[in-house]
Write a protein that holds these residues in place. Structure first.
Motif, mmCIF file in Angstrom:
data_model
loop_
_atom_site.group_PDB
_atom_site.id
_atom_site.type_symbol
_atom_site.label_atom_id
_atom_site.label_comp_id
_atom_site.label_asym_id
_atom_site.label_seq_id
_atom_site.Cartn_x
_atom_site.Cartn_y
_atom_site.Cartn_z
ATOM 1 N N GLN A 233 73.744 52.842 -54.415
ATOM 2 C CA GLN A 233 72.506 53.291 -53.854
ATOM 3 C C GLN A 233 72.003 54.716 -54.491
ATOM 4 O OE1 GLN A 233 70.440 51.549 -51.428
ATOM 5 N NE2 GLN A 233 71.959 50.390 -52.062
ATOM 6 N N GLY B 166 72.806 55.609 -57.729
ATOM 7 C CA GLY B 166 72.307 55.321 -59.065
ATOM 8 C C GLY B 166 73.205 55.981 -60.076
ATOM 9 N N SER C 140 72.625 62.576 -58.412
ATOM 10 C CA SER C 140 72.448 61.424 -59.216
ATOM 11 C C SER C 140 70.888 61.549 -59.818
ATOM 12 C CB SER C 140 72.265 60.125 -58.486
ATOM 13 O OG SER C 140 71.129 60.078 -57.734
ATOM 14 N N VAL C 141 70.522 60.759 -60.739
ATOM 15 C CA VAL C 141 69.276 60.753 -61.335
ATOM 16 C C VAL C 141 68.223 60.406 -60.162
ATOM 17 C CG1 VAL C 141 70.073 60.138 -63.532
ATOM 18 C CG2 VAL C 141 69.399 58.416 -62.012
ATOM 19 N N LYS C 142 68.409 60.069 -59.122
ATOM 20 C CA LYS C 142 67.510 59.575 -57.884
ATOM 21 C C LYS C 142 67.372 60.735 -57.030
ATOM 22 C CE LYS C 142 67.987 54.667 -57.878
ATOM 23 N NZ LYS C 142 68.726 53.655 -57.068
ATOM 24 N N ALA C 143 68.550 61.325 -56.455
ATOM 25 C CA ALA C 143 68.811 62.140 -55.435
ATOM 26 C C ALA C 143 69.934 63.098 -55.403
ATOM 27 C CB ALA C 143 68.543 61.457 -54.057
#
Length: 123
Positions: A30, A32, A57-60
């Protein structure tokens, strides 16, 4: 060794009064690509459900919560050099920290593998 899971997607392997904590394969999927991990310091006291580490992560960025209360006895220094270990081996070499349990009774509210798989399937 017995493995338990939380509804926040942490896993904990318990061997007597010692335990190893990480995030599940579902959680890393989830998030990433993991780019940074902040680990607790050795000797720190963590409380069940309290923030124990941070994974970015690159997302959050996301908090990693302590599945049980205890005292941190080790941190996975390999994650500082290679945070992607959390992606490639989240439930093995990508562990976050180890601790000594304060109260083994806190394990009672956690899920076993079958219950966790059913929980994830329902998401």
């Amino acid at each position: 060794m017995t493995r338990y899971f939380t509804d926040e997607h942490e896993w904990i392997d318990v061997d007597g009064a010692q335990a190893t904590v990480g995030i599940t394969d579902y959680a890393q999927g989830q998030l990433g690509d993991i780019v940074f991990v902040e680990l607790p310091v050795i000797g720190a006291t963590v409380t069940k459900g309290g923030e124990a580490a941070v994974v970015e992560s690159v997302k959050a960025a996301s908090d990693v919560y302590a599945p049980v209360s205890g005292t941190v006895t080790a941190a996975n220094d390999a994650l500082g050099d290679d945070p992607a270990l959390v992606n490639s081996a989240p439930e093995a070499d990508g562990w976050f920290f180890k601790l000594t349990l304060a109260d083994a009774g806190e394990l009672e509210g956690l899920m076993d593998a079958a219950a966790y798989q059913a929980f994830v399937a329902a998401l």
